[in-house]
Design a protein around this motif. Structure first.
Motif, PDB file in Angstrom:
ATOM      1  N   ALA A 162       0.857  -1.185   0.000  1.00 40.70           N
ATOM      2  CA  ALA A 162       0.000   0.000   0.000  1.00 40.70           C
ATOM      3  C   ALA A 162       0.891   1.231   0.000  1.00 40.70           C
ATOM      4  O   ALA A 162       1.736   1.392   0.882  1.00 40.70           O
ATOM      5  N   LYS A 163       0.729   2.081  -1.000  1.00 43.63           N
ATOM      6  CA  LYS A 163       1.441   3.355  -1.037  1.00 43.63           C
ATOM      7  C   LYS A 163       0.407   4.444  -0.792  1.00 43.63           C
ATOM      8  O   LYS A 163      -0.571   4.565  -1.536  1.00 43.63           O
ATOM      9  N   CYS A 164       0.637   5.226   0.255  1.00 49.18           N
ATOM     10  CA  CYS A 164      -0.356   6.207   0.686  1.00 49.18           C
ATOM     11  C   CYS A 164       0.257   7.606   0.694  1.00 49.18           C
ATOM     12  O   CYS A 164       1.452   7.772   0.963  1.00 49.18           O
ATOM     13  N   CYS A 165      -0.579   8.600   0.423  1.00 47.14           N
ATOM     14  CA  CYS A 165      -0.089   9.969   0.348  1.00 47.14           C
ATOM     15  C   CYS A 165      -1.124  10.923   0.917  1.00 47.14           C
ATOM     16  O   CYS A 165      -2.306  10.573   1.076  1.00 47.14           O
ATOM     17  N   ASP A 166      -0.690  12.142   1.209  1.00 43.49           N
ATOM     18  CA  ASP A 166      -1.632  13.173   1.619  1.00 43.49           C
ATOM     19  C   ASP A 166      -2.238  13.817   0.379  1.00 43.49           C
ATOM     20  O   ASP A 166      -1.954  13.416  -0.759  1.00 43.49           O
ATOM     21  N   LEU A 167      -3.069  14.825   0.596  1.00 40.49           N
ATOM     22  CA  LEU A 167      -3.817  15.400  -0.511  1.00 40.49           C
ATOM     23  C   LEU A 167      -2.916  15.962  -1.602  1.00 40.49           C
ATOM     24  O   LEU A 167      -3.217  15.869  -2.795  1.00 40.49           O
ATOM     25  N   SER A 168      -1.761  16.510  -1.215  1.00 38.31           N
ATOM     26  CA  SER A 168      -0.873  17.126  -2.201  1.00 38.31           C
ATOM     27  C   SER A 168      -0.253  16.102  -3.150  1.00 38.31           C
ATOM     28  O   SER A 168       0.220  16.467  -4.226  1.00 38.31           O
ATOM     29  N   GLY A 169      -0.241  14.821  -2.769  1.00 39.85           N
ATOM     30  CA  GLY A 169       0.390  13.803  -3.599  1.00 39.85           C
ATOM     31  C   GLY A 169      -0.565  12.950  -4.403  1.00 39.85           C
ATOM     32  O   GLY A 169      -0.131  12.016  -5.086  1.00 39.85           O
ATOM     33  N   VAL A 170      -1.870  13.258  -4.347  1.00 39.69           N
ATOM     34  CA  VAL A 170      -2.858  12.396  -5.001  1.00 39.69           C
ATOM     35  C   VAL A 170      -2.645  12.340  -6.518  1.00 39.69           C
ATOM     36  O   VAL A 170      -2.679  11.266  -7.124  1.00 39.69           O
ATOM     37  N   GLN A 171      -2.425  13.477  -7.128  1.00 43.77           N
ATOM     38  CA  GLN A 171      -2.260  13.496  -8.586  1.00 43.77           C
ATOM     39  C   GLN A 171      -1.060  12.654  -9.015  1.00 43.77           C
ATOM     40  O   GLN A 171      -1.139  11.881  -9.986  1.00 43.77           O
ATOM     41  N   GLU A 172       0.048  12.775  -8.292  1.00 42.11           N
ATOM     42  CA  GLU A 172       1.249  12.006  -8.628  1.00 42.11           C
ATOM     43  C   GLU A 172       1.029  10.517  -8.416  1.00 42.11           C
ATOM     44  O   GLU A 172       1.457   9.687  -9.233  1.00 42.11           O
ATOM     45  N   LEU A 173       0.346  10.153  -7.311  1.00 42.42           N
ATOM     46  CA  LEU A 173       0.103   8.736  -7.042  1.00 42.42           C
ATOM     47  C   LEU A 173      -0.869   8.149  -8.054  1.00 42.42           C
ATOM     48  O   LEU A 173      -0.709   6.999  -8.481  1.00 42.42           O
TER      49      LEU A 173
END
Length: 250
Positions: free
Chosen positions: A30-41
């Motif tokens: 599972a790779k998880c990110c905050d809101l700022s990383g959603v587009q990149e993920l």
């Protein structure tokens, strides 16, 4: 606040430099990110899905969740071990296997993603402007110069590189930790971390892979280059992309 996996029985294995965390549970990552990383993920998710539709080995997307706090991408684990974990005795054969698979990747067609030289240099320009270049990614020689001077060298060499450009499907971060091998047969079992996958000059991959083989394995990359099919690579293009890549992280 980072988005989290769907339950609490996950083991944290890595915290990235861009507010991304990686967890594992059995054969699932599972790779998880905050809101700022959603587009990149999300971009990485789409690239994993595309490559999974080819004959090349890699992970598959199992699930995607998104909320106002971020996102989480679930993928299958790739069997084997990363290249930087292989013992020295295996390096020669592993280099040949890597050369074959990287050429197969570069020979793929129909890729919907692109990493144009314009976009990559624009990214480097932004990183340099913000003073965000990581000196750990630079050689001792390059650390003696200001990042803006390194960028000037890239821009000065750009016309030559554009004159011989060979667009292919590139991994974009073809370093040893991102290539997995069967430790017994030394065949490549998968490519991971595909966030930068896209059509680019083939030397964007060749430059990074060959310098990794030299730095991490203290190896002459000749077996890799021979298996790939470019035994005598263009030194100007190798240097160009080796210099450009560290200016794009930040």
């Amino acid at each position: 606040m980072l988005h989290a996996p769907p339950s609490d029985d996950w083991t944290l294995i890595d915290v990235g430099e861009s507010d991304t965390s990686v967890y594992r549970r059995g054969d699932v990552f599972a790779k998880c990110c905050d809101l700022s990383g959603v587009q990149e993920l999300a971009a990485e998710r789409d690239r994993i899905s595309w490559l999974a539709g080819t004959e090349l080995p890699g992970a598959t997307v199992l699930d995607w969740t998104e909320s106002p706090s971020g996102a989480c991408l679930l993928t299958s684990a790739v069997r084997g071990v990363p290249g930087d974990a292989l013992p020295p005795a295996s390096h020669h054969q592993a280099m040949r296997s890597l050369g074959v698979v990287l050429r197969e990747l570069h020979d793929l067609t129909g890729c919907p993603f692109e990493r144009s030289l314009d976009d990559v240099i624009a990214t480097a320009t932004d990183v340099v402007r913000r003073g965000a270049v990581n000196p750990d990614f630079l050689t001792d020689e390059w650390r003696r110069l200001q990042p803006s001077e390194l960028l000037d060298q890239v821009i000065a060499e750009r016309p030559y590189v554009e004159s011989v450009l060979e667009p292919v499907v590139c991994h974009g971060d073809a370093c040893l930790p991102n290539v997995f091998f069967d430790p017994s047969t030394l065949e490549v079992t998968g490519l991971i971390d595909l966030g930068r996958l896209g059509v680019a000059d083939r030397y964007a991959d060749l430059a990074l892979t060959t310098i990794q083989l030299h730095d991490e394995w203290s190896a002459d990359p000749a077996p890799f280059l021979e298996a790939y099919g470019v035994p005598d690579p263009d030194p100007r293009r190798l240097r160009f992309f080796r210099l450009l890549d560290p200016l794009t992280w930040g």
